[in-house]
Design an enzyme around this catalytic site. Structure first.
Site: not given
Ligand code: FPP
Length: 241
Positions: A21, A24-26, A38, A67, A132, A195-197, A208
């Protein structure tokens, strides 16, 4: 192996799961487009997969698309799947060389055709690998997974394959996407959200949790080993004493 963490490599968790997670904020903090966040998240994932293989972890599960993520803009959803295709096409040789086996948790028949094919090819190419086990949760939701298991059980009872008295926890587990896999020992969530979302709801009963404020694109090998080190210092009693 030498690193700055006091890790007992003979006592690693069998299964680590990660909620990646904060992409987006990054990106927002840097004033760049969300999809660049992403992409940076994908780079972080590459490092964590490699490190997991190196240390001899058995199972790594990552939450790539839930989902609920379909509610995001068409542009973002399309972009995430493009990144997934890029990852599957460009990185799969490297992943295969690392003896990693790719599994998908979730019904991925409904994702865009190009992504579905890339994912199917990756699963096929790596199916006999013995290193793995890398689970990618795609169009995954814990409630959806449990609902599907309930439906399958109901159908099997209706057709006479199963009786009500046979239903126990192991029969439910055997009908989840994670059938045959150990439950996650450690679940990491980045970005400070607690959260577990809807992630691994059934499987996380005794996991854990490790929460960190670090945003996913900044999560690196050192942070990962730090999480494993903290896990090793926890006392787990699975409801006993
Ligand atoms: C959460 O960040 C991230 C996602 C919903 C997507 C995760 C996807 C990747 C890491 C891309 C690569 C994945 C694969 C398997 C190649 P957010 O957008 O919810 O961040 P925010 O809460 O800061 O907006």
């Amino acid at each position: 192996m030498t690193d700055t963490f006091d890790i007992d490599y003979n006592r690693l968790p069998s299964h680590v799961a990660v909620i990646m997670d904060g992409n987006g904020r990054w990106a927002a903090a840097k004033g760049i487009p969300k999809l660049s966040g992403h992409k940076a998240g994908m780079e972080a994932l590459k490092k964590i997969v490699r490190k997991s293989g190196e240390i001899g972890l058995e199972y790594l599960t990552v939450y790539a698309f839930s989902t609920e993520n379909w509610k995001r803009s068409d542009e973002e959803v399309g972009g995430i799947f493009q990144i997934l295709v890029y990852y599957m096409e460009r990185e799969i040789k490297e992943i295969h060389k690392q003896n990693v086996k790719v599994n998908i948790l979730g019904d991925y028949s409904v994702i865009p055709a190009k992504a579905e094919k890339a994912v199917r090819d990756a699963v096929e190419l790596t199916k006999n690998n013995t290193g793995l086990q890398f689970n990618i949760a795609l169009n995954y939701g814990g409630r959806d997974e449990i609902t599907r298991a309930v439906k399958r059980i109901a159908e099997e009872i209706k057709s006479g394959k199963l009786s009500v008295d046979d239903i126990d926890e192991s029969e439910v587990s055997a009908r989840l996407f994670t059938a045959g896999m150990p439950d996650p020992d450690l679940i990491i969530r980045t970005s400070g959200e607690l959260r577990l979302s809807n992630f691994l709801l059934w499987q996380s009963a005794y996991s854990e949790y490790y929460f960190t404020d670090c945003l996913w694109p900044d999560f690196d090998e050192a942070q990962y080993l730090g999480a494993i080190s903290e896990y090793q210092n926890r006392k787990r009693n699975f409801g006993g004493r």
